[in-house]
Design an enzyme around this catalytic site. Sequence first.
Site, PDB file in Angstrom:
ATOM      1  N   LYS A  45      15.420   4.832 -43.775  1.00 55.85           N
ATOM      2  CA  LYS A  45      14.217   4.118 -43.329  1.00 55.85           C
ATOM      3  C   LYS A  45      13.361   3.767 -44.551  1.00 55.85           C
ATOM      4  O   LYS A  45      13.553   4.322 -45.642  1.00 55.85           O
ATOM      5  CB  LYS A  45      13.448   4.998 -42.342  1.00 55.85           C
ATOM      6  CG  LYS A  45      13.049   6.358 -42.906  1.00 55.85           C
ATOM      7  CD  LYS A  45      12.626   7.344 -41.810  1.00 55.85           C
ATOM      8  CE  LYS A  45      12.219   8.680 -42.415  1.00 55.85           C
ATOM      9  NZ  LYS A  45      12.045   9.728 -41.392  1.00 55.85           N
ATOM     10  N   TYR A 105     -12.442   2.778 -65.718  1.00 58.84           N
ATOM     11  CA  TYR A 105     -13.563   2.601 -64.792  1.00 58.84           C
ATOM     12  C   TYR A 105     -14.343   3.904 -64.633  1.00 58.84           C
ATOM     13  O   TYR A 105     -13.744   4.974 -64.453  1.00 58.84           O
ATOM     14  CB  TYR A 105     -13.054   2.181 -63.420  1.00 58.84           C
ATOM     15  CG  TYR A 105     -12.575   0.746 -63.347  1.00 58.84           C
ATOM     16  CD1 TYR A 105     -13.411  -0.310 -63.690  1.00 58.84           C
ATOM     17  CD2 TYR A 105     -11.288   0.454 -62.908  1.00 58.84           C
ATOM     18  CE1 TYR A 105     -12.960  -1.624 -63.601  1.00 58.84           C
ATOM     19  CE2 TYR A 105     -10.838  -0.854 -62.810  1.00 58.84           C
ATOM     20  CZ  TYR A 105     -11.687  -1.891 -63.163  1.00 58.84           C
ATOM     21  OH  TYR A 105     -11.235  -3.180 -63.076  1.00 58.84           O
TER      22      TYR A 105
END
Length: 363
Positions: free
Chosen positions: A38, A253
């Site tokens: 999956k 940041y």
Amino acid sequence: MDRDAAGAILSVDLEAFQANYRTLDAASGGAICGAVVKANAYGLGLGPAAKALHAAGCRHFFVAHLGEGEALRAILDDVEIQVLHGANRGTEDRFRTARLFPVLNSLDHVEAWRESGGGPAGLHLDSGLSRLGLSDCEIETLAREPERLAGIDIRLISSHLASSEDRDAASNPEQRARFEARRALLPPAPASLAASSGVFLGPEYHYDMVRCGIALHGVNPTPDRPNPMRQVVTLTAKILTVREIDPGEGVGYGLTWRAPARRRIATVSMGYADGYIRALGNVAEAAIQGRRVPVVGRISMDLITLDVTEVPSCALGFGAPVEMLGPTISLDELATAGGTIAYELLTGLGARLHRAYVGEVDA
Ligand SMILES: *Cc1c(COP(=O)(O)O)cnc(C)c1O
């Protein structure tokens, strides 16, 4: 994304992947070793993963969704494919066209499949995870009214363990006992309880088929013991720039990391948009030529900054490779550093990465 255009490269060692399949197959005793592919084979790429498994002898596959099953059928013709989430109403003909078996998880699923004409399907029982699968009451209804299963050819009765990576969890034997008791109320069919970690709980957990996913990718299914699996995935980012910064200067940041002394910072072209999660900022390590370097500052969408002061400058050229994940930095280590699990990191590896396969096979 081709190799030159991409900022980072995900290399997948398909020979190690196949070796892991064989290891799991051997560890499963006489049970069939099925593979769970999956989510694009946990992010590795469905096509190459499926073909490699097929070449290693795998003939039983599991996916979550119909679309994944159809994609897999287009790649492999002579395999059994079970779709774990079952068939949404109105999609039954697509299951038959692609020869997919829905895993029926409720009386509604059973009814819809029977009304659409029935045929081969899996049945999933809830043995304690409270997530998917027929409840006690639904199983009793089926036992009382077996005509509800008329025309349904049950190929596998399965359930799923909540804590199989913890061999001491009381829920393992409890779920096994519940699985046995509930299965006995249903028509006889092959059974399956174990995923990767369940394989290592012992033969009483193997039944007729096991369903392996994460261990194929090299993640340790037995966290309290040495890893029996081979490493499969290497994630390499390219250096964009290197700069010297003065003591006290900030990086990234929010300037959450400040240089304690003069430092050399390398910036690589990969970020959280590629699946290198933001939680790894200021906590993870990467490696250059086997030497560990700390990730400093926040992870940006497309960039990561590393303190490479200790690395010889000849290893820091424009485009030089940095191992973000691989032989030095294991998936398990990185997941722990980021407060998550290897499954989440692997399945989150983004579409911008170039996927390179070692030992690719044709179906
Ligand atoms: C994802 C999944 C698996 C595979 O689990 P791993 O821990 O990755 O081996 C097996 N069975 C079911 C029902 C699943 O959803």
